[in-house]
Structure formats: C-alpha cells, structure tokens
Write an enzyme that holds these catalytic residues in place. Structure first.
Site, mmCIF file in Angstrom:
data_model
loop_
_atom_site.group_PDB
_atom_site.id
_atom_site.type_symbol
_atom_site.label_atom_id
_atom_site.label_comp_id
_atom_site.label_asym_id
_atom_site.label_seq_id
_atom_site.Cartn_x
_atom_site.Cartn_y
_atom_site.Cartn_z
ATOM 1 N N GLU A 55 0.821 -1.208 0.000
ATOM 2 C CA GLU A 55 0.000 0.000 0.000
ATOM 3 C C GLU A 55 0.854 1.257 0.000
ATOM 4 O O GLU A 55 2.069 1.215 0.240
ATOM 5 C CB GLU A 55 -0.930 -0.001 1.218
ATOM 6 C CG GLU A 55 -1.955 -1.095 1.164
ATOM 7 C CD GLU A 55 -2.914 -1.089 2.338
ATOM 8 O OE1 GLU A 55 -3.895 -1.827 2.273
ATOM 9 O OE2 GLU A 55 -2.684 -0.353 3.333
ATOM 10 N N GLU A 66 -1.485 -9.999 -6.325
ATOM 11 C CA GLU A 66 -1.418 -10.750 -7.575
ATOM 12 C C GLU A 66 -0.466 -10.095 -8.572
ATOM 13 O O GLU A 66 0.408 -10.747 -9.146
ATOM 14 C CB GLU A 66 -2.806 -10.875 -8.220
ATOM 15 C CG GLU A 66 -3.809 -11.597 -7.358
ATOM 16 C CD GLU A 66 -4.625 -10.668 -6.457
ATOM 17 O OE1 GLU A 66 -4.031 -9.781 -5.790
ATOM 18 O OE2 GLU A 66 -5.857 -10.827 -6.416
ATOM 19 N N CYS A 104 -9.095 -8.593 -7.929
ATOM 20 C CA CYS A 104 -9.853 -7.419 -8.373
ATOM 21 C C CYS A 104 -9.853 -7.391 -9.910
ATOM 22 O O CYS A 104 -9.186 -8.197 -10.560
ATOM 23 C CB CYS A 104 -9.237 -6.141 -7.805
ATOM 24 S SG CYS A 104 -7.660 -5.665 -8.558
#
Length: 147
Positions: A55, A66, A104
C-alpha cells in the site's frame, strides 16, 4: 466453471501453493487497510514465487498481491509461463479471512494478459480459512475480457 472445496481437499500441489500464499501474507505492507494479501505463483519450470500487496498513502500507487507476484515472476523468469496462482488474506485481527479472497478487476486483466502472452491457462486457487474456490482459467472470472 469454478469448483469449491475444503482446504483439506486440495491436491498436494494446490495445497503447497495455497500454503505459500498464506505465508506470503507476512510480506504485505498494508498500514492503511490492515488487509494482508499474499499470492504465490507456480511456474512451468517448477519454481514458486511469492508476493504481497504493497500500500501507499497515495492510494492508487499501491499494488495488489497478484500483480506484485506476477511482476516479480516475470522479472525473475521472463520466458517461463505461470501455470497457477494462489491467493490468501488475513484480516485486521491477523486471522485468515472467513471469506474467499478473489482478484480485483485490474488483477484479472493482468492474469488474462499472462494467459495470452504464453498461450496457456492459469489455474486460480482462491482461499479462505476453511475453503477454496478453484478456477481453471481466468475466463471463469472474467468471461468477456478485454484482449
């Protein structure tokens, strides 16, 4: 088609990759969400590469587990296809999630790019504390992909 199994029912190869993804959650840098995601890819040469989400205070600058793992694998082994990827996540309490973690949209697009690049399907093992969902290729998760 996506198959649901208990973690204890995974094949030895899938269980090893899922375990590597679970261990990779420790590599996560997630001071904002406290959602530690780990990934592990199995390469056609038998090597396993791990990665985790990273992050950033500038939210869009972070990278998912991923994509972090896939980029690392392609940098280390640029001509070797990925045959499988496993995902795992720990919640704010540090426990494996009760719900299965799935890629996602951006990660799904990255996986399809890998499949197209090497002309092979990538097995996707998405885990939680007690179960796993297994897709035999990204088209199970992204049926109408941008290619």
């Amino acid at each position: 088609m996506i198959k649901e199994v208990k973690i204890s029912q995974l094949t030895p190869e899938d269980a090893a990759l899922a375990s590597a993804a679970r261990h990779a959650t420790a590599l996560s840098y997630s001071p904002y969400s406290h959602f530690n995601v780990g990934a592990a890819v199995l390469l056609a040469n038998g090597k396993t590469v791990q990665g985790a989400n990273q992050e950033n205070a500038s939210y869009p600058v972070g990278i998912c587990a991923e994509r972090s793992t896939i980029a690392t694998a392609h940098n280390l082994y640029p001509k070797v296809p990925i045959t499988a990827i496993a995902l795992a996540a720990k919640d704010m309490s540090g426990e494996l999630t009760q719900e299965v973690v799935t890629p996602c949209g951006m990660c799904r697009q990255t996986i399809i790019e890998c499949e197209n690049r090497f002309k092979n399907r990538i097995r996707i093992i998405m885990t939680s504390r007690e179960k796993a969902l297994i897709a035999e290729g990204i088209s199970d998760l992204l049926p109408i992909a941008f290619t």
